[in-house]
Design a protein around this motif. Structure first.
Motif, PDB file in Angstrom:
ATOM      1  N   LEU A   1       0.718  -1.361  -0.031  1.00 39.18           N
ATOM      2  CA  LEU A   1      -0.265   0.200  -0.170  1.00 39.18           C
ATOM      3  C   LEU A   1       0.969   1.123   0.257  1.00 39.18           C
ATOM      4  O   LEU A   1       0.589   2.833  -0.637  1.00 39.18           O
ATOM      5  CB  LEU A   1      -1.054  -0.122   1.033  1.00 39.18           C
ATOM      6  CG  LEU A   1      -2.138  -0.527   0.641  1.00 39.18           C
ATOM      7  CD1 LEU A   1      -2.709   0.321  -0.159  1.00 39.18           C
ATOM      8  CD2 LEU A   1      -2.556  -1.928   0.610  1.00 39.18           C
ATOM      9  N   ALA A   2       1.617   1.249   0.456  1.00 43.78           N
ATOM     10  CA  ALA A   2       2.696   2.384   0.745  1.00 43.78           C
ATOM     11  C   ALA A   2       3.435   2.594  -0.854  1.00 43.78           C
ATOM     12  O   ALA A   2       3.416   3.488  -0.908  1.00 43.78           O
ATOM     13  CB  ALA A   2       4.038   2.500   1.209  1.00 43.78           C
TER      14      ALA A   2
ATOM     15  N   TYR B   1      -4.856   6.686   5.427  1.00 40.92           N
ATOM     16  CA  TYR B   1      -5.379   6.460   4.719  1.00 40.92           C
ATOM     17  C   TYR B   1      -6.120   4.785   3.716  1.00 40.92           C
ATOM     18  O   TYR B   1      -6.920   4.011   4.291  1.00 40.92           O
ATOM     19  CB  TYR B   1      -6.688   7.224   3.991  1.00 40.92           C
ATOM     20  CG  TYR B   1      -6.256   8.778   5.530  1.00 40.92           C
ATOM     21  CD1 TYR B   1      -7.775   9.059   6.230  1.00 40.92           C
ATOM     22  CD2 TYR B   1      -5.381   8.937   5.494  1.00 40.92           C
ATOM     23  CE1 TYR B   1      -7.266   9.740   7.147  1.00 40.92           C
ATOM     24  CE2 TYR B   1      -4.735  10.783   5.732  1.00 40.92           C
ATOM     25  CZ  TYR B   1      -5.838  10.887   6.728  1.00 40.92           C
ATOM     26  OH  TYR B   1      -5.632  11.907   7.896  1.00 40.92           O
ATOM     27  N   ARG B   2      -5.011   4.613   2.701  1.00 41.41           N
ATOM     28  CA  ARG B   2      -5.747   4.302   1.900  1.00 41.41           C
ATOM     29  C   ARG B   2      -4.910   2.259   2.905  1.00 41.41           C
ATOM     30  O   ARG B   2      -5.973   1.674   2.656  1.00 41.41           O
ATOM     31  CB  ARG B   2      -4.908   3.826   0.825  1.00 41.41           C
ATOM     32  CG  ARG B   2      -5.110   5.147   0.194  1.00 41.41           C
ATOM     33  CD  ARG B   2      -4.149   5.879  -0.519  1.00 41.41           C
ATOM     34  NE  ARG B   2      -4.714   5.212  -2.150  1.00 41.41           N
ATOM     35  CZ  ARG B   2      -4.213   3.645  -3.265  1.00 41.41           C
ATOM     36  NH1 ARG B   2      -3.265   3.459  -2.801  1.00 41.41           N
ATOM     37  NH2 ARG B   2      -5.285   3.413  -4.147  1.00 41.41           N
ATOM     38  N   ALA B   3      -4.326   2.878   2.983  1.00 34.10           N
ATOM     39  CA  ALA B   3      -3.446   1.267   4.120  1.00 34.10           C
ATOM     40  C   ALA B   3      -4.845   0.959   4.985  1.00 34.10           C
ATOM     41  O   ALA B   3      -5.127  -0.460   5.469  1.00 34.10           O
ATOM     42  CB  ALA B   3      -1.896   1.247   4.704  1.00 34.10           C
TER      43      ALA B   3
ATOM     44  N   PRO C   1     -19.147   0.268   9.652  1.00 34.06           N
ATOM     45  CA  PRO C   1     -19.540   1.715  10.404  1.00 34.06           C
ATOM     46  C   PRO C   1     -18.044   2.414  10.344  1.00 34.06           C
ATOM     47  O   PRO C   1     -17.847   3.241   9.310  1.00 34.06           O
ATOM     48  CB  PRO C   1     -19.681   1.905  11.886  1.00 34.06           C
ATOM     49  CG  PRO C   1     -20.349   0.472  11.833  1.00 34.06           C
ATOM     50  CD  PRO C   1     -19.920  -0.808  11.308  1.00 34.06           C
ATOM     51  N   LEU C   2     -16.723   1.724  10.518  1.00 28.89           N
ATOM     52  CA  LEU C   2     -15.713   2.492  10.116  1.00 28.89           C
ATOM     53  C   LEU C   2     -15.273   1.901   9.039  1.00 28.89           C
ATOM     54  O   LEU C   2     -14.752   4.314   8.690  1.00 28.89           O
ATOM     55  CB  LEU C   2     -14.587   1.368  11.175  1.00 28.89           C
ATOM     56  CG  LEU C   2     -14.384   1.221  12.950  1.00 28.89           C
ATOM     57  CD1 LEU C   2     -13.120   0.677  13.030  1.00 28.89           C
ATOM     58  CD2 LEU C   2     -14.046   3.143  13.234  1.00 28.89           C
ATOM     59  N   GLN C   3     -15.660   1.156   8.307  1.00 35.93           N
ATOM     60  CA  GLN C   3     -15.096   1.303   7.021  1.00 35.93           C
ATOM     61  C   GLN C   3     -15.838   2.725   6.230  1.00 35.93           C
ATOM     62  O   GLN C   3     -15.008   2.986   5.013  1.00 35.93           O
ATOM     63  CB  GLN C   3     -15.501  -0.346   6.613  1.00 35.93           C
ATOM     64  CG  GLN C   3     -14.723  -0.186   4.767  1.00 35.93           C
ATOM     65  CD  GLN C   3     -13.202  -0.590   4.929  1.00 35.93           C
ATOM     66  OE1 GLN C   3     -12.489   0.525   5.205  1.00 35.93           O
ATOM     67  NE2 GLN C   3     -13.209  -1.184   3.983  1.00 35.93           N
ATOM     68  N   LEU C   4     -16.993   2.284   5.958  1.00 33.38           N
ATOM     69  CA  LEU C   4     -18.347   3.488   5.542  1.00 33.38           C
ATOM     70  C   LEU C   4     -16.981   5.147   5.939  1.00 33.38           C
ATOM     71  O   LEU C   4     -16.842   5.618   4.519  1.00 33.38           O
ATOM     72  CB  LEU C   4     -19.315   3.601   6.086  1.00 33.38           C
ATOM     73  CG  LEU C   4     -20.107   2.311   5.070  1.00 33.38           C
ATOM     74  CD1 LEU C   4     -21.311   2.287   5.735  1.00 33.38           C
ATOM     75  CD2 LEU C   4     -19.954   2.160   3.576  1.00 33.38           C
TER      76      LEU C   4
ATOM     77  N   ASP D   1     -12.084  14.295   0.813  1.00 32.97           N
ATOM     78  CA  ASP D   1     -10.428  14.776   2.287  1.00 32.97           C
ATOM     79  C   ASP D   1      -9.362  14.850   1.211  1.00 32.97           C
ATOM     80  O   ASP D   1      -8.210  15.428   1.271  1.00 32.97           O
ATOM     81  CB  ASP D   1     -10.747  14.748   3.597  1.00 32.97           C
ATOM     82  CG  ASP D   1     -12.305  14.877   4.231  1.00 32.97           C
ATOM     83  OD1 ASP D   1     -13.160  15.702   3.545  1.00 32.97           O
ATOM     84  OD2 ASP D   1     -12.838  14.778   5.300  1.00 32.97           O
ATOM     85  N   VAL D   2      -8.879  13.004   1.516  1.00 37.79           N
ATOM     86  CA  VAL D   2      -7.914  12.698   0.966  1.00 37.79           C
ATOM     87  C   VAL D   2      -7.132  12.709  -0.275  1.00 37.79           C
ATOM     88  O   VAL D   2      -6.263  13.339  -1.009  1.00 37.79           O
ATOM     89  CB  VAL D   2      -7.214  11.369   1.517  1.00 37.79           C
ATOM     90  CG1 VAL D   2      -6.131  11.072   1.702  1.00 37.79           C
ATOM     91  CG2 VAL D   2      -7.439  11.681   3.258  1.00 37.79           C
ATOM     92  N   MET D   3      -7.950  12.398  -1.079  1.00 33.13           N
ATOM     93  CA  MET D   3      -7.841  12.457  -2.760  1.00 33.13           C
ATOM     94  C   MET D   3      -8.431  13.511  -3.885  1.00 33.13           C
ATOM     95  O   MET D   3      -7.962  13.289  -4.223  1.00 33.13           O
ATOM     96  CB  MET D   3      -8.531  10.938  -3.210  1.00 33.13           C
ATOM     97  CG  MET D   3      -7.733   9.141  -2.701  1.00 33.13           C
ATOM     98  SD  MET D   3      -5.913   9.836  -2.306  1.00 33.13           S
ATOM     99  CE  MET D   3      -5.723   9.517  -4.177  1.00 33.13           C
TER     100      MET D   3
END
Lengths: 57, 405
Positions: free
Chosen positions: B146-147, B181-183, B231-234, B243-245
């Protein structure tokens, strides 16, 4: 075309083998198998010490 | 569209990486489940946990083996399909992928033997340590990959001499803006995938009336995990996309939402038939205002359209739009199933609701489909010089203006 055919054979074969093994495992289910045994018994001999039997007493 | 070597290379890489990602998603999640089950076995001494462990460790081993076999191919494809790219970014992603291979082969493969064949041959705590190390190894592998992939999306910590990228700050290169975030998004996806796989298989056993004790325990554990993680994943997916991408790859959001023109008080497109050449939708089925609510959390937020992005950098809308829709809608269904399972548990009907068990059987592959949907959303939309291209690392080249191969 040869490359594509080989590509599909390799990946198709891998996937088919995987699905077959998964299906077989799921059909058998979580049944209890005895520990410390193998068909040949080699692993058992290598790792498990049997209690020594008394001989000639 | 012509089947030139560039497109064929991209298609080949897209196929192999899509084939591969199924198996790590399964093995990362299953190994975390095995850690939990063995911990419970050590703590309670309940033999049922040992039986569950031995059953799921077989499926884990199958997934792990397939993951290694299918993953090896991709390293070679970097060289054969994208040699100029490999030459240019080798100093950055080479060490990251190398460390991934090291952790996969030394840590995971080394302790896998103890994990699979060590029951009764090593002490229970050593066996548990081996399971933990394999699980940590799977997560380290995923982190390094992922990095590398996140660096391709949001490069940082490097200089470019016109031919090769050189790392000037490894911390910045590794912890590039999208990496954390992606990891986290991918690891959560793997755990959820395994949770639905386990819940689906257990639901099938419950419906068939077979292996009821193990099925009930697995069903309960998997649904509990799913109801906590979803819920965390959503939330994390929302933060990652908006916000990130979005500041780095606004074209991705434009294509995901299916708009060509910037639209205030935007509807949420359920189905679109885009005309990529003319830059408009031939048909759109939409829910009024919902797009602005989901993206901006109010009714009046404007959603940018893909015509704002230069034509040569537009992703192919239908791939990104439908990949995202599949991931989002299926993820929402999984979320609802997780919440409903909490309700059933509270009402003491978790093991008796056959309708819900049938739903869980249908949702068995849902995690895998969402993972593929997510990657197909992320990769083609990263950038593009050709609208049909898929899955090839590109962003560093937009800066360097090198051809990719």
């Amino acid at each position: 075309m040869t490359s594509l055919t080989l590509f599909l054979i390799v990946y198709g074969g891998l996937l088919a083998a995987f699905l077959y093994l998964i299906r077989r495992t799921l059909q058998r289910g979580p049944v209890e198998r005895p520990l410390r045994t193998s068909p040949s018994g080699t692993v058992r001999r290598a790792f498990v010490r049997e209690p020594e039997k008394e001989v000639g007493v | 569209m012509t089947l030139d070597p560039l497109l064929l290379s991209r298609l080949q890489f897209a196929f192999t990486v899509s084939f591969h990602i199924i198996f790590p998603s399964m093995s990362i999640g299953l190994c975390a489940f095995l850690v939990l089950v063995e911990f419970m076995h050590l703590r309670t001494g309940d033999e049922l946990y040992r039986r569950i462990y031995r059953f799921w460790s077989i499926l884990f081993a199958l997934g792990f083996g397939m993951g290694v076999v299918s993953g090896l191919v991709m390293s070679f494809e970097f060289g054969t399909n994208f040699s100029r790219f490999a030459q240019a970014v080798g100093p950055v992603i080479g060490p990251m992928i190398g460390l991934e291979v090291m952790s996969a082969f030394f840590l995971e493969a080394g302790f896998l033997g103890i994990m699979l064949f060590g029951w009764g041959r090593v002490g229970p705590r050593l066996h548990f340590a081996a399971t933990c190390l394999v699980s940590v190894g799977t997560m380290i592998s995923a982190t390094f990959i992922l990095a590398a992939n996140s660096w391709m999306q949001t490069p940082a910590g490097v200089t470019f001499d016109g031919r090769t990228f050189h790392v000037v700050n490894w911390v910045k290169a590794f912890l590039n803006p999208s990496f954390p975030y992606r990891a986290a998004h991918m690891l959560l996806a793997a755990w959820i995938t395994a949770a639905f796989l386990i819940a689906g298989v257990s639901a099938r056993y419950l419906l068939q009336g077979r292996h009821l004790d193990t099925a009930r325990r697995c069903y309960s554990l998997a649904l509990a995990a799913a109801s906590i993680l979803l819920p965390l994943q959503l939330y994390l997916g929302d933060v990652l996309a908006l916000d990130v991408m979005a500041p780095h790859q606004i074209a991705k959001i434009e294509a995901m939402e299916g708009f060509w023109e910037t639209t205030p008080s935007a509807p949420w497109n359920v189905i679109v038939i885009p005309d990529q050449r003319k830059g408009r939708n031939r048909f759109a089925l939409s829910v009024p205002y919902l797009g602005s609510v989901l993206v901006g959390k109010n009714f009046h937020t404007s959603i940018p359209g893909l015509n704002e992005t230069p034509r040569d950098r537009r992703p192919t809308m239908w791939i990104v739009f439908y990949s995202f829709r599949v991931m989002f809608l299926l993820g929402t269904l999984m979320f609802c199933a997780g919440i409903y399972s909490v309700w059933l548990r509270w009402r003491h009907r978790l093991y008796t609701s056959r309708r819900f068990q049938r739903l869980m059987v249908w949702l068995t592959p849902s995690g895998f489909i969402c993972v593929l949907g997510g990657w197909f959303t992320a990769e083609p939309a990263a950038n593009r010089s050709r609208s049909t291209a898929i899955s090839e690392p590109w962003i560093p080249f937009r800066r360097s203006r090198l051809p990719p191969w």
